[in-house]
Design a protein around this motif. Structure first.
Motif, PDB file in Angstrom:
ATOM      1  N   ARG A 106      -8.050   0.190   5.787  1.00 22.03           N
ATOM      2  CA  ARG A 106      -8.374   1.601   6.006  1.00 22.03           C
ATOM      3  C   ARG A 106      -8.870   2.257   4.726  1.00 22.03           C
ATOM      4  O   ARG A 106      -9.678   3.197   4.766  1.00 22.03           O
ATOM      5  N   ASN A 155       4.062   7.511   2.036  1.00 14.78           N
ATOM      6  CA  ASN A 155       4.369   6.620   3.155  1.00 14.78           C
ATOM      7  C   ASN A 155       3.241   5.655   3.478  1.00 14.78           C
ATOM      8  O   ASN A 155       3.485   4.563   3.969  1.00 14.78           O
ATOM      9  N   LEU A 159      -4.024   4.469   2.091  1.00 14.40           N
ATOM     10  CA  LEU A 159      -4.701   4.938   3.301  1.00 14.40           C
ATOM     11  C   LEU A 159      -4.865   6.445   3.246  1.00 14.40           C
ATOM     12  O   LEU A 159      -5.957   6.985   3.486  1.00 14.40           O
ATOM     13  N   LEU A 160      -3.766   7.130   2.918  1.00 17.67           N
ATOM     14  CA  LEU A 160      -3.776   8.589   3.015  1.00 17.67           C
ATOM     15  C   LEU A 160      -4.507   9.272   1.861  1.00 17.67           C
ATOM     16  O   LEU A 160      -5.101  10.336   2.028  1.00 17.67           O
ATOM     17  N   TRP A 163      -8.210   8.693   2.617  1.00 18.75           N
ATOM     18  CA  TRP A 163      -8.596   9.468   3.804  1.00 18.75           C
ATOM     19  C   TRP A 163      -9.095  10.852   3.393  1.00 18.75           C
ATOM     20  O   TRP A 163      -9.828  11.537   4.094  1.00 18.75           O
ATOM     21  N   GLU A 254      -2.179  18.233   6.334  1.00 17.55           N
ATOM     22  CA  GLU A 254      -1.660  17.305   7.345  1.00 17.55           C
ATOM     23  C   GLU A 254      -0.181  17.138   7.061  1.00 17.55           C
ATOM     24  O   GLU A 254       0.199  16.554   6.047  1.00 17.55           O
ATOM     25  N   GLN A 286       8.486   5.414   8.734  1.00 20.88           N
ATOM     26  CA  GLN A 286       7.921   6.393   7.771  1.00 20.88           C
ATOM     27  C   GLN A 286       6.458   6.652   8.067  1.00 20.88           C
ATOM     28  O   GLN A 286       5.577   6.393   7.242  1.00 20.88           O
ATOM     29  N   VAL A 287       6.193   7.078   9.298  1.00 25.14           N
ATOM     30  CA  VAL A 287       4.820   7.359   9.723  1.00 25.14           C
ATOM     31  C   VAL A 287       4.819   8.723  10.397  1.00 25.14           C
ATOM     32  O   VAL A 287       5.586   8.953  11.346  1.00 25.14           O
ATOM     33  N   CYS A 288       3.980   9.628   9.897  1.00 23.93           N
ATOM     34  CA  CYS A 288       3.976  11.001  10.433  1.00 23.93           C
ATOM     35  C   CYS A 288       3.659  11.009  11.925  1.00 23.93           C
ATOM     36  O   CYS A 288       4.090  11.882  12.657  1.00 23.93           O
ATOM     37  N   LEU A 289       2.862  10.007  12.350  1.00 15.95           N
ATOM     38  CA  LEU A 289       2.445   9.943  13.761  1.00 15.95           C
ATOM     39  C   LEU A 289       3.447   9.157  14.596  1.00 15.95           C
ATOM     40  O   LEU A 289       3.229   8.934  15.786  1.00 15.95           O
ATOM     41  N   PHE A 450      -1.525   4.675  17.435  1.00 18.90           N
ATOM     42  CA  PHE A 450      -2.171   4.487  16.140  1.00 18.90           C
ATOM     43  C   PHE A 450      -3.529   3.779  16.273  1.00 18.90           C
ATOM     44  O   PHE A 450      -3.959   3.061  15.382  1.00 18.90           O
ATOM     45  N   ARG A 452      -7.116   4.465  15.815  1.00 18.07           N
ATOM     46  CA  ARG A 452      -7.706   5.583  15.086  1.00 18.07           C
ATOM     47  C   ARG A 452      -9.220   5.436  15.021  1.00 18.07           C
ATOM     48  O   ARG A 452      -9.726   4.539  14.366  1.00 18.07           O
ATOM     49  N   PHE A 458      -8.921  14.875  13.388  1.00 12.11           N
ATOM     50  CA  PHE A 458      -7.539  14.423  13.149  1.00 12.11           C
ATOM     51  C   PHE A 458      -6.745  15.536  12.482  1.00 12.11           C
ATOM     52  O   PHE A 458      -7.198  16.133  11.500  1.00 12.11           O
TER      53      PHE A 458
HETATM   54  O1  LIG Z   1       2.059   8.667   8.293  1.00  9.33           O
HETATM   55  C1  LIG Z   1       1.054   9.161   8.792  1.00  9.33           C
HETATM   56  C2  LIG Z   1      -0.172   8.453   8.942  1.00  9.33           C
HETATM   57  C3  LIG Z   1      -1.317   9.167   9.072  1.00  9.33           C
HETATM   58  C4  LIG Z   1      -2.501   8.490   9.311  1.00  9.33           C
HETATM   59  C5  LIG Z   1      -3.699   9.083   9.072  1.00  9.33           C
HETATM   60  O2  LIG Z   1      -3.806  10.227   8.417  1.00  9.33           O
HETATM   61  C6  LIG Z   1      -4.917   8.432   9.523  1.00  9.33           C
HETATM   62  O3  LIG Z   1      -4.815   7.447  10.294  1.00  9.33           O
HETATM   63  O4  LIG Z   1      -5.992   8.890   9.111  1.00  9.33           O
END
Ligand SMILES: O=C/C=C/C=C(\O)C(=O)O
Ligand SMILES: NC(=O)c1ccc[n+]([C@@H]2O[C@H](COP(=O)([O-])OP(=O)(O)OC[C@H]3O[C@@H](n4cnc5c(N)ncnc54)[C@H](O)[C@@H]3O)[C@@H](O)[C@H]2O)c1
Length: 488
Positions: A106, A155, A159-160, A163, A254, A286-289, A450, A452, A458
């Motif tokens: 990612r 977390n 990736l984050l 992003w 976010e 530990q995933v916001c989603l 998940f 995406r 988002f």
């Molecule tokens: O823990 C949260 C993960 C968020 C994931 C994203 O922001 C993404 O998939 O872009």
């Protein structure tokens, strides 16, 4: 011992503050790095380097050339996947599978998607009639917002962070990144790769430190910063909004979530278990989603609880160096204390503990005794107004509640201060559309989790965030628009 320095104006630097802090391994509890802490002088230097790049080579670079460089950067990340993986799993304790399949790929994708999007995105055009009959042309022009402060969480650090950095750079901005104090490694390594591919110095800067009274707060209050994009806890978002208010700094947030999963009796049960095993326990919860609330239609409640229990108890605890580990530690001792406080609270409130509720019992001398491991945990039997059902715990745990009607479950799912994501398990397409459309959430997955598509909007509503990022929606925050009206 590894040292993570600051990355400012294309070079690694020791903090002028002379201060460093320890990075502790989540898997063993041992110190693995010294991290330099940026304070006022370093934050100023980073912002000034970003401003200079904006006025210099980066700001003058044609869009197509900028996007090509970012595509090259994505390829370079792929080429150094092993280095980014190692950096990430040592910082976070993540299992190698999560880093290899999700996080690092990612990181590259987050640059590719926006480089491709910017190359192929135009602007609005409106022809207007005018009283003299000759008309006027209205052209929408985009220009970079300027210097973007990027504040990212631990977390899914790479990736984050990417992003946010991906769209920011694709839109022609420059960035000052403040990664979480718990996960400095991949943001630091990215500086080296930026240099390798020829991204001009000052475009990407990394300052390490904490939030309050440290690099994070200083960055959000800096007059040279034109916008703050933040991912983290809701209460931190509230603090940042206050800090960014003087100077009217634009924000994109976010934030947290307390996401529901709804399992209807007509669901494919194998699919329901596979999806919720991931949404509850991936990345140690530990995933916001992720899912911390599950609602199961009564006829299949007992079967679902029993099968999820079996799945949770089959997870193998270990850090990245334990082959076959399928659940890792929490990020820190502090976060483990937070999660365990909810485990205790649930027990004190009389929850039925289906499985877990404590810390794993490892053999004497096992390295994991020093790490921040907790048991994957499932509860039932608590009321909907319980703190276990209302507050984000951010660990490998969930509460399962039976329901009897669609109206009842929609009301329960939406009865939250958050509005980030929801997951629906049903084989009835009409029901999926009907119920999904009533979820007060930014993302709703049906029979999946998940998945995406980075072109989609988002983000969350209510306490889960401000704004949307993704695809063309990122233009809203990362560019300023001009309407150029040409009298014909
Ligand atoms: O823990 C949260 C993960 C968020 C994931 C994203 O922001 C993404 O998939 O872009
Ligand atoms: N909505 C999303 O896409 C998303 C994604 C991942 C994580 N999250 C949320 O992030 C949280 C977990 O991450 P976390 O514990 O790192 O969050 P956090 O809010 O504690 O910290 C996030 C970042 O903010 C910085 N920070 C803290 N206080 C600050 C301040 N006053 N000023 C400036 N910076 C400050 C921290 O140093 C860190 O870099 C969870 O609540 C999770 O739901 C949301």
């Amino acid at each position: 011992m590894t040292t993570h320095k600051l990355f400012i104006d294309g070079e690694y630097r020791a903090a002028q503050s002379g201060k460093t802090f320890d990075k502790i391994s989540p898997s063993t509890g041992e110190k693995i790095a010294d991290v330099h802490e940026a304070l006022t002088e370093d934050v100023n230097d980073a912002v000034e380097a970003a401003q200079a790049a904006l006025k210099g080579p980066w700001g003058k670079m044609p869009k197509a050339q900028r996007c090509d460089l970012l595509m090259k950067l994505a390829d370079a990340i792929d080429a150094r996947k092993a280095d980014f993986m190692e950096a990430e799993v040592q910082d976070t304790g993540h299992t190698r599978g999560f880093a290899e399949k999700v996080e690092i790929p990612r990181g590259a994708a987050n640059f590719r998607i926006f480089a491709e999007m910017l190359k192929n995105t135009g602007g609005e055009y409106f022809h207007m009639d005018t009283p003299d009959g000759t008309g006027a042309a209205n052209l929408e022009l985009h220009r970079p917002k300027g210097v973007i402060g990027v504040i990212s969480p631990w977390n899914a650090p790479f990736l984050l962070m990417t992003w946010k950095v991906g769209p920011a750079l694709a839109c022609g901005n420059t960035v000052v990144v403040k990664p979480s104090e718990e996960s400095p490694a991949t943001a630091t390594l990215l500086g080296e790769v930026m240099n390798e591919v020829g991204i001009p110095k000052g475009v990407y800067n990394v300052i390490h430190g904490f939030g309050p009274d440290s690099a994070g707060e200083l960055l959000t209050q800096h007059p040279g910063v034109d916008g703050i994009t933040f991912t983290g806890e809701t209460r931190t978002g509230e603090a940042i909004m206050k800090q960014a208010a003087v100077g009217l700094r634009d924000v994109s947030f976010e934030l947290g979530g307390k996401n529901p999963a709804i399992v209807f009796a007509d669901a494919d049960m194998d699919k329901a278990i596979e999806v919720t095993m991931r949404s509850c326990f991936a990345n140690t919860g530990q995933v916001c989603l992720g899912t911390e609330r599950i609602y199961v239609e009564r006829p299949v409640f007992d079967e679902f609880v029993s099968r999820l229990k079996a799945g949770a108890e089959a997870l193998i605890q270990g850090g990245p160096d334990t082959d076959g580990a399928t659940i890792g530690p929490l990020i820190s001792a502090e976060h483990r204390e937070k999660v365990l406080s909810y485990y205790k609270k649930a027990a004190d409130l009389g929850a039925q503990i289906i499985t877990g509720g404590g810390v794993p019992d490892f053999p004497e001398g096992d390295y994991r005794n020093g790490g921040f491991f907790v048991e994957p945990t499932i509860w039932t039997g608590l009321p909907e107004d319980s703190p276990i059902v209302r507050e984000e715990i951010f660990g490998p745990c969930c509460h399962i509640q039976p329901f009897d009607s669609e109206d009842e479950v929609i009301a329960m799912a939406n009865d939250t201060n958050y509005g980030l994501s929801a997951t629906i398990l049903t084989e009835n397409l009409s029901r999926a559309h009907r119920v999904g459309g009533q979820m007060e959430a930014g993302l709703v997955w049906v029979n999946s989790w998940f998945l995406r598509d980075l072109r989609t909007a988002f983000g969350g509503s209510k306490s889960s965030g401000i704004g949307r990022e993704g695809g063309v929606h990122s233009l809203e925050f990362y560019t300023e628009r001009t309407n150029l009206c040409l009298k014909l």
